[in-house]
Design an enzyme around this catalytic site. Sequence first.
Site, PDB file in Angstrom:
ATOM      1  N   GLU B  49       0.807  -1.224   0.000  1.00 20.94           N
ATOM      2  CA  GLU B  49       0.000   0.000   0.000  1.00 20.94           C
ATOM      3  C   GLU B  49       0.837   1.270   0.000  1.00 20.94           C
ATOM      4  OE1 GLU B  49      -0.582  -2.612   1.941  1.00 20.94           O
ATOM      5  OE2 GLU B  49      -2.687  -3.200   1.778  1.00 20.94           O
ATOM      6  N   PHE B 111     -11.479  -7.119  13.910  1.00 23.69           N
ATOM      7  CA  PHE B 111     -10.416  -7.609  13.036  1.00 23.69           C
ATOM      8  C   PHE B 111     -10.078  -6.547  11.981  1.00 23.69           C
ATOM      9  CE2 PHE B 111      -9.149  -9.928   9.115  1.00 23.69           C
ATOM     10  CZ  PHE B 111      -7.900 -10.335   9.565  1.00 23.69           C
ATOM     11  N   GLN B 112      -8.816  -6.289  11.815  1.00 24.26           N
ATOM     12  CA  GLN B 112      -8.311  -5.269  10.885  1.00 24.26           C
ATOM     13  C   GLN B 112      -8.943  -3.902  11.114  1.00 24.26           C
ATOM     14  OE1 GLN B 112      -8.342  -6.885   6.823  1.00 24.26           O
ATOM     15  NE2 GLN B 112      -6.309  -7.735   7.207  1.00 24.26           N
ATOM     16  N   LYS B 161     -17.569  -0.462   6.184  1.00 25.19           N
ATOM     17  CA  LYS B 161     -18.138  -1.417   5.237  1.00 25.19           C
ATOM     18  C   LYS B 161     -19.645  -1.237   5.058  1.00 25.19           C
ATOM     19  CE  LYS B 161     -18.281  -6.144   3.886  1.00 25.19           C
ATOM     20  NZ  LYS B 161     -17.918  -7.508   3.999  1.00 25.19           N
ATOM     21  N   MET B 476      24.679   8.420   1.985  1.00 23.49           N
ATOM     22  CA  MET B 476      24.605   9.720   2.625  1.00 23.49           C
ATOM     23  C   MET B 476      24.996   9.629   4.100  1.00 23.49           C
ATOM     24  SD  MET B 476      24.207  12.809   1.962  1.00 23.49           S
ATOM     25  CE  MET B 476      23.114  13.532   0.746  1.00 23.49           C
TER      26      MET B 476
END
Lengths: 191, 562
Positions: B49, B111-112, B161, B476
Amino acid sequence: MENNHEQKHTISALVDNEPGVLNRVTGLFSGRGFNIESLCVAETMDPLVSRITLVTRGNNQIIEQITKQLNKLVNVIKVMDFTDTEFVEREMALIKVRAEAQTRAEILRIVDIFRCKVVDVSPQFYTIEVTGNDSKITAILGLLNHLGIKEIARTGAIAMARSKKEISLKKEKIVFIEMPEEATQKTGYRP
Amino acid sequence: MRLSGAEIIIESLIQEGITTIFGYPGGVITDIYDHLEKSPIRHYLVRHEQGAVHMADGYARSSGKVGVCLVTSGPGATNTVTGIASAFMDSIPVVVFTGQVPTPLIGNDAFQEVDIVGITRPCTKHNYLVKKVEDLSRVIKEAFYLARSGRPGPVLVDLPKDVLQNKTEFKYPKKVEMRSYRPTYSAHAGQIEKAAAQILKARRPIIYAGGGVVSSRSSRELKTLAEGLTIPVTTTLMGLGAFPGRHPLWLGMLGMHGTYWANMSVAQCDLLIAVGARFDDRVTGKVDLFAPEAKIIHIDIDPTSIRKNVSVDIPIVGDCKDALSKLNQSLHKQEKSDWRKIRQPWLEQIQEWKKTHPLTYEQGKDEIKPQYVVEKLYEVTQGQAIIATEVGQNQMWAAQFYHFDRPNSFITSGGLGVMGYGFPAAIGAQVACPDRIVIDIAGDGSIQMNIQEMATAVANQVPVKIAILNNGYLGMVRQFQELFYEKRYAQTFLKGNPDFVKLAEAYGAAGLRAERPEEVVPVIEKALSIKGPVIMDFVVCPEECVAPMVPAGKGMTEMLLV
């Protein structure tokens, strides 16, 4: 930068009355390292708008950033810094103080001098309600302290510009919004 | 028309003119994907993502349009945070749609479930949790409006949802009504006059332009100002391309790894005209020593940028385009002077600095110098490529040695400095600009932070070219260690790097390698002749430093010329 003189500022913001808005405001302060000395929030006459009053401290540059950053939040409608204007500021405290037979008279004298009220009485305690500015409340706490304060609950400051000043503030575009029709109907309030 | 929340999202995106989104499916957003498949919107399936947000970001930077991405709840949402924070720091318009558990479950540790609105509050321009399907179309309208208006930025919309499944009457709002959000576009006429007067008085003026010039599309106005009064121009990293990189008035980038002559010019100028820039610490160094002799004019659409880090003599809040064109009009009306002649001593002084301390490196016979690779990329592409970068030495060499001629062509994570940004951002840029060459200039460290997106590039035939400046170090930081930590290279040697050529091939892309200077140009030419994505692995001098350099916290004239 110039002017490093720190000063206390009382700032009011009109904000959308929605969940999470207070978090946006306080998150802004913690995230950018500004401090909040006190904070008060309540709904206004318009149920869609809340008024946040907060007291903070900083030099001119910091206070300028605070007001600008507050204005930048999408949910903030108006911001007003009262410092350097004519305004009324009030805090309130409830003080539960031990009240023995020999001290009751003294407590009542103090209550009278400070023009506050005893709002609850029990055999051993008085609960006193006091309103005023920060120094008045600090002063009464100092006087009552040796009598035995059991508990205090203290609000942050709320503030309002004095009416004459409001007109000149209008020019600087920091006036608050007009009350919408529905809010006046609901409360029956007519300005 | 009664539509479900999922259908409303697709319809609203179409009404916003969105043709492309980057995303990754998951449990709670399956409804959206079900309808997305039937829509004309092209979806790019990413592999992580974070990549989706960087792609949307690269898409937005190269096209000027709003980038869109779509991810699921919980980990899908938290994976977007780095991408969102980067877009926020660089003021890039991105709208991120995240799934959320059904409203009755919110707060139950479902959940999630994660409070992504809470998590992203400090790194979005604004964000929303949509609780009722009736609010959905208005919120989407507002989200796009907020993302692209004023100072642009990322906006997140969290979609439970049940909101996606509930139905309501759909009508996409025609306009946005937000009483609390009114960005100032129009610059104040009085301030413009003050600025014009100051500009006419100045003898050693400098224009310091930033990303605001790119996002407000005001390069032309900037050029008019610079040429009209013969004012030299420097830009920030984000501003590269806002002024032509081969123009005689071009000073190169300023700041920590800016050119010596740009930093010296700022230190000695008597007027600094800051346009769409925010006086970042990498630009100013020690603030007290930054442009100490100068009056400062600061043009910015965001009032909070003004007087945040330095005090300003003439603040101008407004859109750069509006402010610059008003300024040009005002200056045009004033008396004409022979500015070239007036500026002669100032320009000669700058030339002198440029002559004594040019940007330079020595390309020997055996080892490839990373700067040489960037110069050759510039020559072979004739400066016409879109260059994305990762973060670190690769980013600075790209900024120093690729001379950007036009805006929207340099795609880099300037404010947040995200390793792993460049490759997905390059994919997004290539999707937005299919006719241009897009090259990600990468390091061997940072390319591994989002290498999984090679699958996205291959599957969608996005022909991004990656040029890895492979020095085997986190270069760097190694440079910091060399200069300030007595060469104690703690954890910066990248033992266990993969064979990047084989890695490319494993993904079904092409892999090429150059180990000697004479192989550089043929590898670049070969890569550009290949239709699909290519990794070019340039094995470069391992201990090359980015020069010049101003140590953090020092004044900008205290440059290490290494």
